[in-house]
Design a protein around this motif. Structure first.
Motif, PDB file in Angstrom:
ATOM      1  N   MET A  51       0.848  -1.186   0.000  1.00  0.00           N
ATOM      2  CA  MET A  51       0.000   0.000   0.000  1.00  0.00           C
ATOM      3  C   MET A  51       0.884   1.236   0.000  1.00  0.00           C
ATOM      4  SD  MET A  51      -2.842   1.136   2.820  1.00  0.00           S
ATOM      5  CE  MET A  51      -3.949  -0.172   2.344  1.00  0.00           C
ATOM      6  N   THR A  52       0.623   2.158  -0.898  1.00  0.00           N
ATOM      7  CA  THR A  52       1.364   3.420  -0.944  1.00  0.00           C
ATOM      8  C   THR A  52       0.651   4.434  -0.073  1.00  0.00           C
ATOM      9  OG1 THR A  52       2.055   2.952  -3.196  1.00  0.00           O
ATOM     10  CG2 THR A  52       2.254   5.226  -2.435  1.00  0.00           C
ATOM     11  N   LEU A  53       1.402   5.129   0.772  1.00  0.00           N
ATOM     12  CA  LEU A  53       0.811   6.083   1.686  1.00  0.00           C
ATOM     13  C   LEU A  53       1.000   7.500   1.167  1.00  0.00           C
ATOM     14  CD1 LEU A  53       1.983   4.522   5.051  1.00  0.00           C
ATOM     15  CD2 LEU A  53      -0.154   4.163   3.833  1.00  0.00           C
ATOM     16  N   ALA A  54      -0.063   8.269   1.232  1.00  0.00           N
ATOM     17  CA  ALA A  54      -0.001   9.650   0.783  1.00  0.00           C
ATOM     18  C   ALA A  54       0.701  10.513   1.823  1.00  0.00           C
ATOM     19  CB  ALA A  54      -1.423  10.180   0.537  1.00  0.00           C
ATOM     20  N   ALA A  55       1.288  11.610   1.368  1.00  0.00           N
ATOM     21  CA  ALA A  55       1.976  12.518   2.282  1.00  0.00           C
ATOM     22  C   ALA A  55       0.965  13.220   3.183  1.00  0.00           C
ATOM     23  CB  ALA A  55       2.767  13.540   1.482  1.00  0.00           C
ATOM     24  N   TYR A  56       1.412  13.588   4.390  1.00  0.00           N
ATOM     25  CA  TYR A  56       0.544  14.261   5.356  1.00  0.00           C
ATOM     26  C   TYR A  56       1.030  15.694   5.527  1.00  0.00           C
ATOM     27  CZ  TYR A  56      -1.726  15.360   9.824  1.00  0.00           C
ATOM     28  OH  TYR A  56      -2.457  15.928  10.832  1.00  0.00           O
ATOM     29  N   THR A  57       0.256  16.675   5.078  1.00  0.00           N
ATOM     30  CA  THR A  57       0.651  18.080   5.172  1.00  0.00           C
ATOM     31  C   THR A  57      -0.554  18.882   5.671  1.00  0.00           C
ATOM     32  OG1 THR A  57       0.076  18.345   2.841  1.00  0.00           O
ATOM     33  CG2 THR A  57       2.385  17.907   3.354  1.00  0.00           C
ATOM     34  N   PRO A  58      -0.679  19.103   6.990  1.00  0.00           N
ATOM     35  CA  PRO A  58      -1.865  19.744   7.540  1.00  0.00           C
ATOM     36  C   PRO A  58      -1.938  21.246   7.319  1.00  0.00           C
ATOM     37  CG  PRO A  58      -0.274  19.313   9.265  1.00  0.00           C
ATOM     38  CD  PRO A  58       0.276  18.700   8.015  1.00  0.00           C
ATOM     39  N   ARG A  59      -0.830  21.907   7.002  1.00  0.00           N
ATOM     40  CA  ARG A  59      -0.857  23.349   6.763  1.00  0.00           C
ATOM     41  C   ARG A  59       0.137  23.669   5.663  1.00  0.00           C
ATOM     42  NH1 ARG A  59       1.858  27.007  11.264  1.00  0.00           N
ATOM     43  NH2 ARG A  59       1.536  28.459   9.533  1.00  0.00           N
ATOM     44  N   SER A  60      -0.011  24.843   5.098  1.00  0.00           N
ATOM     45  CA  SER A  60       0.907  25.237   4.033  1.00  0.00           C
ATOM     46  C   SER A  60       2.118  25.933   4.637  1.00  0.00           C
ATOM     47  CB  SER A  60       0.199  26.173   3.052  1.00  0.00           C
ATOM     48  OG  SER A  60      -0.230  27.342   3.725  1.00  0.00           O
ATOM     49  N   LEU A  61       3.250  25.720   4.000  1.00  0.00           N
ATOM     50  CA  LEU A  61       4.494  26.364   4.393  1.00  0.00           C
ATOM     51  C   LEU A  61       5.059  27.079   3.182  1.00  0.00           C
ATOM     52  CD1 LEU A  61       6.325  23.516   6.387  1.00  0.00           C
ATOM     53  CD2 LEU A  61       5.116  25.483   7.343  1.00  0.00           C
ATOM     54  N   PRO A  62       5.897  28.080   3.394  1.00  0.00           N
ATOM     55  CA  PRO A  62       6.633  28.630   2.253  1.00  0.00           C
ATOM     56  C   PRO A  62       7.371  27.500   1.542  1.00  0.00           C
ATOM     57  CG  PRO A  62       6.955  29.990   4.216  1.00  0.00           C
ATOM     58  CD  PRO A  62       6.216  28.769   4.662  1.00  0.00           C
ATOM     59  N   GLU A  63       7.362  27.546   0.225  1.00  0.00           N
ATOM     60  CA  GLU A  63       7.922  26.437  -0.547  1.00  0.00           C
ATOM     61  C   GLU A  63       9.356  26.121  -0.138  1.00  0.00           C
ATOM     62  OE1 GLU A  63       8.608  25.144  -5.239  1.00  0.00           O
ATOM     63  OE2 GLU A  63       7.484  26.966  -4.714  1.00  0.00           O
ATOM     64  N   SER A  64      10.114  27.141   0.209  1.00  0.00           N
ATOM     65  CA  SER A  64      11.518  26.914   0.551  1.00  0.00           C
ATOM     66  C   SER A  64      11.697  26.246   1.911  1.00  0.00           C
ATOM     67  CB  SER A  64      12.275  28.238   0.544  1.00  0.00           C
ATOM     68  OG  SER A  64      11.772  29.115   1.545  1.00  0.00           O
ATOM     69  N   LEU A  65      10.581  26.071   2.679  1.00  0.00           N
ATOM     70  CA  LEU A  65      10.673  25.443   3.999  1.00  0.00           C
ATOM     71  C   LEU A  65       9.852  24.156   4.086  1.00  0.00           C
ATOM     72  CD1 LEU A  65      10.365  28.586   6.349  1.00  0.00           C
ATOM     73  CD2 LEU A  65      12.441  27.422   5.578  1.00  0.00           C
ATOM     74  N   ASN A  66       9.415  23.621   2.952  1.00  0.00           N
ATOM     75  CA  ASN A  66       8.547  22.443   2.983  1.00  0.00           C
ATOM     76  C   ASN A  66       9.183  21.247   3.689  1.00  0.00           C
ATOM     77  OD1 ASN A  66       6.049  23.092   1.991  1.00  0.00           O
ATOM     78  ND2 ASN A  66       6.628  22.816  -0.160  1.00  0.00           N
ATOM     79  N   GLY A  67      10.500  21.179   3.684  1.00  0.00           N
ATOM     80  CA  GLY A  67      11.175  20.056   4.329  1.00  0.00           C
ATOM     81  C   GLY A  67      11.009  20.024   5.834  1.00  0.00           C
ATOM     82  N   LEU A  68      10.495  21.129   6.417  1.00  0.00           N
ATOM     83  CA  LEU A  68      10.253  21.130   7.859  1.00  0.00           C
ATOM     84  C   LEU A  68       9.227  20.078   8.257  1.00  0.00           C
ATOM     85  CD1 LEU A  68      10.233  24.957   8.684  1.00  0.00           C
ATOM     86  CD2 LEU A  68      11.976  23.271   9.325  1.00  0.00           C
ATOM     87  N   PHE A  69       8.289  19.748   7.358  1.00  0.00           N
ATOM     88  CA  PHE A  69       7.332  18.689   7.662  1.00  0.00           C
ATOM     89  C   PHE A  69       8.055  17.381   7.957  1.00  0.00           C
ATOM     90  CE2 PHE A  69       4.065  21.175   5.149  1.00  0.00           C
ATOM     91  CZ  PHE A  69       3.230  21.395   6.231  1.00  0.00           C
ATOM     92  N   GLN A  70       8.950  17.026   7.077  1.00  0.00           N
ATOM     93  CA  GLN A  70       9.674  15.765   7.249  1.00  0.00           C
ATOM     94  C   GLN A  70      10.498  15.772   8.533  1.00  0.00           C
ATOM     95  OE1 GLN A  70      12.859  15.078   4.442  1.00  0.00           O
ATOM     96  NE2 GLN A  70      12.587  12.855   4.514  1.00  0.00           N
ATOM     97  N   ASN A 102       3.208  23.674  14.020  1.00  0.00           N
ATOM     98  CA  ASN A 102       1.785  23.939  13.815  1.00  0.00           C
ATOM     99  C   ASN A 102       1.283  25.144  14.598  1.00  0.00           C
ATOM    100  OD1 ASN A 102       0.260  21.689  12.160  1.00  0.00           O
ATOM    101  ND2 ASN A 102       1.907  20.682  13.286  1.00  0.00           N
ATOM    102  N   SER A 103       2.145  25.699  15.447  1.00  0.00           N
ATOM    103  CA  SER A 103       1.742  26.857  16.242  1.00  0.00           C
ATOM    104  C   SER A 103       2.300  28.170  15.709  1.00  0.00           C
ATOM    105  CB  SER A 103       2.200  26.673  17.698  1.00  0.00           C
ATOM    106  OG  SER A 103       1.661  25.500  18.264  1.00  0.00           O
ATOM    107  N   VAL A 104       3.405  28.096  14.986  1.00  0.00           N
ATOM    108  CA  VAL A 104       4.062  29.315  14.524  1.00  0.00           C
ATOM    109  C   VAL A 104       3.184  30.039  13.494  1.00  0.00           C
ATOM    110  CG1 VAL A 104       5.301  28.144  12.661  1.00  0.00           C
ATOM    111  CG2 VAL A 104       6.257  30.226  13.666  1.00  0.00           C
ATOM    112  N   SER A 105       3.232  31.326  13.536  1.00  0.00           N
ATOM    113  CA  SER A 105       2.409  32.123  12.619  1.00  0.00           C
ATOM    114  C   SER A 105       2.964  32.076  11.201  1.00  0.00           C
ATOM    115  CB  SER A 105       2.350  33.581  13.096  1.00  0.00           C
ATOM    116  OG  SER A 105       3.623  34.197  12.966  1.00  0.00           O
ATOM    117  N   GLY A 106       2.080  32.295  10.234  1.00  0.00           N
ATOM    118  CA  GLY A 106       2.521  32.356   8.853  1.00  0.00           C
ATOM    119  C   GLY A 106       3.482  33.507   8.624  1.00  0.00           C
ATOM    120  N   GLU A 107       3.260  34.596   9.354  1.00  0.00           N
ATOM    121  CA  GLU A 107       4.146  35.753   9.216  1.00  0.00           C
ATOM    122  C   GLU A 107       5.572  35.401   9.638  1.00  0.00           C
ATOM    123  OE1 GLU A 107       4.466  40.393  10.839  1.00  0.00           O
ATOM    124  OE2 GLU A 107       2.849  39.050  11.504  1.00  0.00           O
TER     125      GLU A 107
END
Length: 844
Positions: free
Chosen positions: A1-20, A56-61
């Motif tokens: 079974m292939t598992l889909a990625a879990y991304t509950p909020r959007s991040l700036p593209e240059s910081l997407n690796g913070l999820f991992q 998940n707590s840090v502001s988008g700003e």
């Protein structure tokens, strides 16, 4: 079974690796990313140590600011590359491990102590499981773990003004925990179904990434479940047996079904305690369905690759469930199977039970695990003997020494417990990647000067004192200061004073009150001006353990005495975070359980890496590790046989006397015996010896390698030989042996003596059983005439005048008449005996 990625909020593209990075619990022991989380929100990070909560707590700003910050971007890219290098690097298992574990090991446990930010644990069993997973990740061992995601976990503790323990059960919001929902390729949440009486219980599946390993978690809080069923996974170690059985069904049955649903086919199943025993039944059912077989064949085929580890020191510690409860809850699961509740009870009850139809017969989950496993083990050398004694009743007429309980002494995941100061010392002595490869039994620190080791301890102690003051302030010390506000808030704790630590579950057998049994003697130690001591205490009593709660109350009352205040402090709400601070900073770790009730006692192992010394009961791991150069032992040389039946009161008084004698005559004087440069050279010598000799030997690195090399690999090899055809052959063959066994007998037993040796002959009637399947042995027990011996008797020839009768012979050293006796047992290298067939016959 292939598992889909879990991304509950959007991040700036240059910081997407913070999820991992945030969803890999490697940050609980690898601190390279600490500055990233502190940059996002230092207050939340320093308070919770939960990277996922920070993200998940840090502001988008704030995220946009950091995305434009070159310095942060540089640190971020370094950690992304470091994480990728870690996941792709060769490991001990991939390069050095001989053999193959196929699709790996499924590891089941009721609790996991990975971090205070993931509160799925109560104590030592869970912390051991967490350290096992972390070390498996470091070494590349292919382990996948299964557990439960509790909505409340174990209770949180506060202490009232009267010293009473108060329990609180705050809700764990799973979206704020460092776990992610398991989603399939269609982005659907993976759910598992377990049949319950009159309904099905739906279980949601989650994943915690632990470096290279996965921890899969099940949670019953699905809105489509009935309200009562949603609470099955509410709290850890409920006192209600019905809810306890429900949890063990969810963990065992649901856990194995989850692995199947994910397309995983582990080569082995390792149970950490008997709570998970139903997983082995479900595994056999799965094999049965795949091979269109019966249950007994499936059991025979799968048990060779099932390992059962017990940490329990008394038989009453095992879970037991009544027949009526089992019939209510397990009948829907067993419907359509060739295994019913009564047959399941027979697999998990004492063989000598007079009537398996007895209404008060209970299912012993540890025995069920034992009867479904190919091997089992305790967790220290002494605990091996304890385990043999506990299970002796389940091996009728087998001496305890012959019960095939192995042992692997527990170990701790050293990188999770070392201080920044000790990490720097160890890196210089042994290299940066020291815990990710096999270490020699010692890691010499010959290039580290006494002054550096002592400065390490001073800095660690100072950091602990600062932490204790912050913690006492958070306990609102100013609201109940007793006699002295400064003392209550830890302001009288001293950076240069010998600091003793005691932190663990408060229960009678661990004797956390041993020092309180002679308060006048303790007061003299605390009152010393020239050789002062201070004591840090922490720990929880189970909500139903009234004696344990009373010990907490008495320590709190003692600490508030006017002549004690400020020298003894109790830290509330003991958890992994508190433990980490204490074991890094204390000079001496106290551990005084009643012998031989300490299965292993890993808390004392955690101070080793930090230069702390142990003053411990000669029990568990310390009975293997102790020598006079590395610390102090209460009752050194005590044996299981000497103390297992001794009077508890006398034992407690004797151990208390030894504890005070060691403190007064060796520990305290040794700490304050300094040279002209202010260095206690002999004390530092003990630190060096302890760090050199014990740290690697009692690490989870060593423990995991022992499991892989001594258990997993040989068990996998035996499992490969346990084909469906072989399993059916064994069932038929041993069914035939069972039908004949009651008619086996000894016809004669004779001896002759010559020059200090004796030759024994015995005639054995085998009733048609192939003599190759029977071992005839001559046994002498340990006595003043020699150690215990088991000598194989050789078949000389069949007796022509008596069909199925054979003459066996053996020559052994002479002993008085009656010291040797023959026995018959099954012989078959395809089985682990007597675990898989305990049949035995003695002449007398």
């Amino acid at each position: 079974m292939t598992l889909a990625a879990y991304t509950p909020r959007s991040l700036p593209e240059s910081l997407n690796g913070l999820f991992q990075l945030a969803l890999d619990l490697r940050w609980t022991w690898h601190h390279g990313t600490d500055e990233l989380w502190r940059a996002l929100d230092s207050d939340i990070w320093d308070t919770t140590r939960n990277a996922w909560l920070v993200l998940n707590s840090v502001s988008g700003e704030r995220l946009e600011e950091l995305a434009a910050d070159p310095d942060f971007q540089q640190r971020y890219r370094e950690q992304i590359h470091a994480h990728q290098a870690f996941t792709e690097a060769d490991t001990w298992y991939s390069t050095d491990c001989p053999g193959d574990l196929g699709e790996g090991v499924a590891y089941f446990c009721m609790e996991y102590g990975l971090s205070e930010s993931l509160p799925l644990y109560s104590g030592g069993l869970g912390v051991l499981a967490g350290d096992f997973l972390k070390a498996s990740s470091d070494l590349g061992a292919p382990v996948m773990a299964v557990g439960l995601l509790y909505q409340q976990g174990y209770f949180r503790q506060a202490i009232s003004t009267d010293g009473e323990q108060l329990e609180f059960y705050p809700y764990n919001d799973p979206t704020m925990l460092p776990v992610s929902p398991l989603r399939d390729a269609d982005d659907q949440w993976v759910r598992v179904i377990v049949p319950f009486p009159g309904r099905h219980v739906r279980l949601r599946a989650w994943k915690a990434q632990v470096g290279r390993c996965e921890l899969l978690l099940l949670d019953s809080n699905d809105p489509r479940n009935e309200p009562g069923d949603r609470g099955i996974t509410s709290e850890l170690y409920t006192g209600d047996p019905e809810k306890r059985l429900q949890q063990e069904m969810v963990l065992g049955i649901g856990g194995w079904r989850l692995l199947e649903q994910l397309g995983k086919s582990p080569s082995l199943c390792h149970l950490n305690e008997g709570h998970c025993a139903l997983a082995l039944i479900e595994r056999a059912f799965s094999w049965q369905d795949d091979h269109e077989s019966d249950f007994q064949t499936a059991r025979t085929a799968t048990r060779a690759t099932n390992l059962f580890t017990t940490h329990t020191s008394v038989a009453s510690g095992f879970d037991h469930f009544s027949r009526s409860l089992l019939r209510l809850y397990l009948t829907p699961w067993l419907e359509g199977r060739d295994l019913n509740v009564d047959q399941l009870l027979a697999l998990g009850s004492q063989p000598s039970s007079p009537d398996n139809q007895s209404t008060d017969l209970k299912l012993n989950m540890a025995l069920l695990a034992l009867n479904m496993s190919g091997r089992f083990n305790g967790v220290s050398r002494i605990h091996q003997k304890v385990t043999q004694t506990i299970f002796q009743a389940f091996f009728p007429r087998w001496p305890a020494e012959d019960i095939p309980a192995d042992y692997v002494t527990n170990g701790i995941h050293t990188p999770s417990w070392d201080s920044p100061e000790s990490d720097a010392i160890w890196t210089r002595a042994c290299g940066k990647d020291r815990w990710r490869r096999p270490l020699q039994s010692t890691c010499p620190m010959t290039d580290i000067a006494d002054e550096e080791l002592w400065e390490m301890r001073r800095l660690e102690r100072a950091r602990l004192i600062a932490y204790l003051r912050r913690r006492l302030a958070s306990q609102h010390c100013e609201q109940n200061p007793g006699n002295n506000h400064e003392a209550a808030c830890g302001l009288l704790l001293d950076h240069e004073t010998l600091t003793l630590g005691f932190a663990r579950r408060f229960t009678e057998y661990k004797r956390p009150d041993l020092l309180l049994k002679d308060q006048e003697r303790l007061l003299k130690l605390l009152a010393s001006r020239d050789r002062p001591i201070q004591i840090v205490l922490a720990g929880k009593a189970h909500p139903y353990d009234l004696p344990g709660k009373d010990i907490i109350r008495r320590w709190k009352a003692f600490s508030r005495r006017q002549d004690v205040e400020g020298k003894v402090v109790f830290i509330e709400d003991y958890d992994l975070g508190v433990a980490n601070q204490l074991i890094q900073g204390v000079d001496v770790w106290l551990n005084c359980p009643r012998h031989p009730w300490e299965a292993c006692g890993t808390s004392g192992m955690k101070v080793l890496v930090n230069g702390g010394l142990n003053l411990s009961q000669y029990d568990g791991w310390w009975a293997e590790a102790w020598n006079p150069d590395v610390g102090w032992a209460i009752g050194p040389g005590a044996t299981f046989d000497e103390l297992s039946g001794s009077n508890n009161h006398d034992h407690d008084l004797s151990d208390m006397e030894q504890l005070f004698d060691l403190l007064e005559n060796e520990v305290i004087p040794g700490f304050y015996d300094v040279d002209s440069e202010g260095i206690p050279r002999n004390w530092v010598g003990r630190m060096r010896a302890s760090m050199d000799q014990l740290t690697a030997a009692y690490s989870a690195n060593r423990m995991v390698r022992e499991y892989v090399e001594q258990f997993y690999l040989p068990m996998a090899e035996m499992g490969n030989r346990r084909s469906p055809e072989t399993a059916r052959e064994l069932i038929g063959e041993y069914g035939e042996i069972s039908r004949h066994w009651s008619r086996l007998r000894f016809n004669s037993f004779n001896t002759s003596e010559d020059s200090g040796s004796q030759t024994f002959t015995v005639e054995v009637y085998l009733d048609g059983i192939d003599e190759q399947r029977i071992a005839v042995e001559l046994v002498a027990e340990d006595s003043e005439h020699g150690p215990r011996t088991i000598s194989a008797m050789q078949m000389k020839h069949p007796l022509g005048g008596s069909p199925h009768t054979y003459l066996y012979e053996c020559t052994v050293p002479s002993r008085p008449e009656g010291h040797y006796t023959p026995r018959l047992r099954v012989r078959d290298e395809r089985l682990n005996l007597p675990l898989e067939n305990p049949a035995i016959l003695w002449l007398r």
